[in-house]
Design a protein around this motif. Structure first.
Motif, PDB file in Angstrom:
ATOM      1  N   ALA A  90       0.844  -1.188   0.000  1.00  0.00           N
ATOM      2  CA  ALA A  90       0.000   0.000   0.000  1.00  0.00           C
ATOM      3  C   ALA A  90       0.884   1.243   0.000  1.00  0.00           C
ATOM      4  O   ALA A  90       1.292   1.731   1.055  1.00  0.00           O
ATOM      5  CB  ALA A  90      -0.928   0.025   1.209  1.00  0.00           C
ATOM      6  N   TRP A  92       1.748   5.161  -0.032  1.00  0.00           N
ATOM      7  CA  TRP A  92       0.985   6.228   0.621  1.00  0.00           C
ATOM      8  C   TRP A  92       1.761   7.534   0.603  1.00  0.00           C
ATOM      9  O   TRP A  92       2.969   7.550   0.363  1.00  0.00           O
ATOM     10  CB  TRP A  92       0.610   5.832   2.042  1.00  0.00           C
ATOM     11  N   THR A  96      -1.051   5.926   6.647  1.00  0.00           N
ATOM     12  CA  THR A  96      -0.830   4.486   6.517  1.00  0.00           C
ATOM     13  C   THR A  96      -1.285   3.803   7.795  1.00  0.00           C
ATOM     14  O   THR A  96      -1.833   4.454   8.696  1.00  0.00           O
ATOM     15  CB  THR A  96       0.651   4.170   6.199  1.00  0.00           C
ATOM     16  N   CYS A  99       0.681  -3.181   9.762  1.00  0.00           N
ATOM     17  CA  CYS A  99       0.092  -4.418   9.270  1.00  0.00           C
ATOM     18  C   CYS A  99       1.178  -5.475   9.197  1.00  0.00           C
ATOM     19  O   CYS A  99       2.318  -5.161   8.870  1.00  0.00           O
ATOM     20  CB  CYS A  99      -0.505  -4.173   7.881  1.00  0.00           C
ATOM     21  N   HIS A 102      -1.558  -9.601   5.798  1.00  0.00           N
ATOM     22  CA  HIS A 102      -2.500  -8.820   5.007  1.00  0.00           C
ATOM     23  C   HIS A 102      -3.927  -9.321   5.191  1.00  0.00           C
ATOM     24  O   HIS A 102      -4.209 -10.502   5.022  1.00  0.00           O
ATOM     25  CB  HIS A 102      -2.120  -8.861   3.526  1.00  0.00           C
ATOM     26  N   CYS A 107      -7.717  -4.420   5.575  1.00  0.00           N
ATOM     27  CA  CYS A 107      -6.696  -3.417   5.278  1.00  0.00           C
ATOM     28  C   CYS A 107      -7.234  -2.405   4.269  1.00  0.00           C
ATOM     29  O   CYS A 107      -7.856  -2.780   3.275  1.00  0.00           O
ATOM     30  CB  CYS A 107      -5.443  -4.075   4.700  1.00  0.00           C
ATOM     31  N   GLY A 109      -5.700   0.984   2.225  1.00  0.00           N
ATOM     32  CA  GLY A 109      -4.639   1.922   1.915  1.00  0.00           C
ATOM     33  C   GLY A 109      -5.213   3.264   1.499  1.00  0.00           C
ATOM     34  O   GLY A 109      -6.403   3.392   1.220  1.00  0.00           O
ATOM     35  N   PHE A 140      -4.300  -1.129  -2.211  1.00  0.00           N
ATOM     36  CA  PHE A 140      -3.150  -2.026  -2.285  1.00  0.00           C
ATOM     37  C   PHE A 140      -2.922  -2.492  -3.715  1.00  0.00           C
ATOM     38  O   PHE A 140      -3.813  -2.423  -4.561  1.00  0.00           O
ATOM     39  CB  PHE A 140      -3.379  -3.277  -1.418  1.00  0.00           C
ATOM     40  N   CYS A 175       2.163  -7.977   4.282  1.00  0.00           N
ATOM     41  CA  CYS A 175       1.557  -6.659   4.117  1.00  0.00           C
ATOM     42  C   CYS A 175       2.652  -5.600   4.276  1.00  0.00           C
ATOM     43  O   CYS A 175       3.305  -5.535   5.317  1.00  0.00           O
ATOM     44  CB  CYS A 175       0.493  -6.497   5.204  1.00  0.00           C
ATOM     45  N   THR A 177       3.258  -1.693   4.336  1.00  0.00           N
ATOM     46  CA  THR A 177       2.583  -0.396   4.403  1.00  0.00           C
ATOM     47  C   THR A 177       3.557   0.736   4.737  1.00  0.00           C
ATOM     48  O   THR A 177       3.163   1.777   5.246  1.00  0.00           O
ATOM     49  CB  THR A 177       1.456  -0.433   5.458  1.00  0.00           C
TER      50      THR A 177
END
Length: 182
Positions: A90, A92, A96, A99, A102, A107, A109, A140, A175, A177
């Motif tokens: 994800a 950003w 955020t 994580c 996932h 989740c 994003g 994501f 995941c 992030t």
């Protein structure tokens, strides 16, 4: 002696019936959510791309070994492909979340429906992904990578660029992030 044999036989039949019932439960959950006959990869890709699973009450969590699906009344576990690891990313700019495994339905994003140029290479320099992708409804983008490697992910758009180291071992997150575009 004969009653002991009959008791053992009855226990074996119950055990076998119970195992068959578990498979039926898995089939029922997948059928109820339009996923019957889908591979683990297809289930992950379908659930990660839309919010339909959220609206239907289906939760899914991706780990190194399995995908756990739960709709509040039943749960099923799908094995991950032996050689594949799913990494959900994800990117950003301002927001955020933390994580590790996932969540296909939990989740969210920040950047939805945006195009990103992505290059993923392992530590030997082999390029695994070199593509333009569009982020899903959950913000994501997901990639099927070889298990048990390390490498670098570069992701960029008109908003900026991020470079992240990653690993796909058993103890690593599915995941990512932390890819802030600057």
């Amino acid at each position: 002696m004969r009653s002991a044999v009959l008791s053992v036989s009855a226990a074996v039949l119950l055990l076998v019936a119970g195992c068959a019932g578990g498979s039926s439960g898995q089939d029922d959950l997948l059928r109820a959510h339009g996923l019957e006959g889908a591979s683990t990869q297809e289930v992950v890709e379908q659930l990660d791309r839309t919010h339909e699973d959220r609206e239907a009450g289906l939760a899914g969590s991706v780990t190194y070994d399995e995908v756990v699906l739960d709709d509040g009344t039943s749960e099923t576990v799908l094995p991950m492909p032996e050689d594949r690891f799913y990494l959900a990313v994800a990117p950003w700019t301002t927001t955020t979340h933390e994580c590790f495994h996932h969540s296909l339905s939990g989740c969210q994003g920040e950047l939805v429906g945006e195009d990103f140029d992505v290059r993923i290479a392992d530590d030997s320099g082999a390029v695994l992904v070199d593509d333009t992708v569009t982020s899903y409804e959950n913000g994501f983008v997901g990639f099927w990578l070889p298990k048990d490697i390390t490498g670098t992910l570069e992701i960029s758009s008109e908003r900026g660029r991020a470079v992240e180291e990653f690993s796909t071992a058993r103890e690593d997150p599915t995941c990512l992030t932390t890819a802030q575009l600057t």
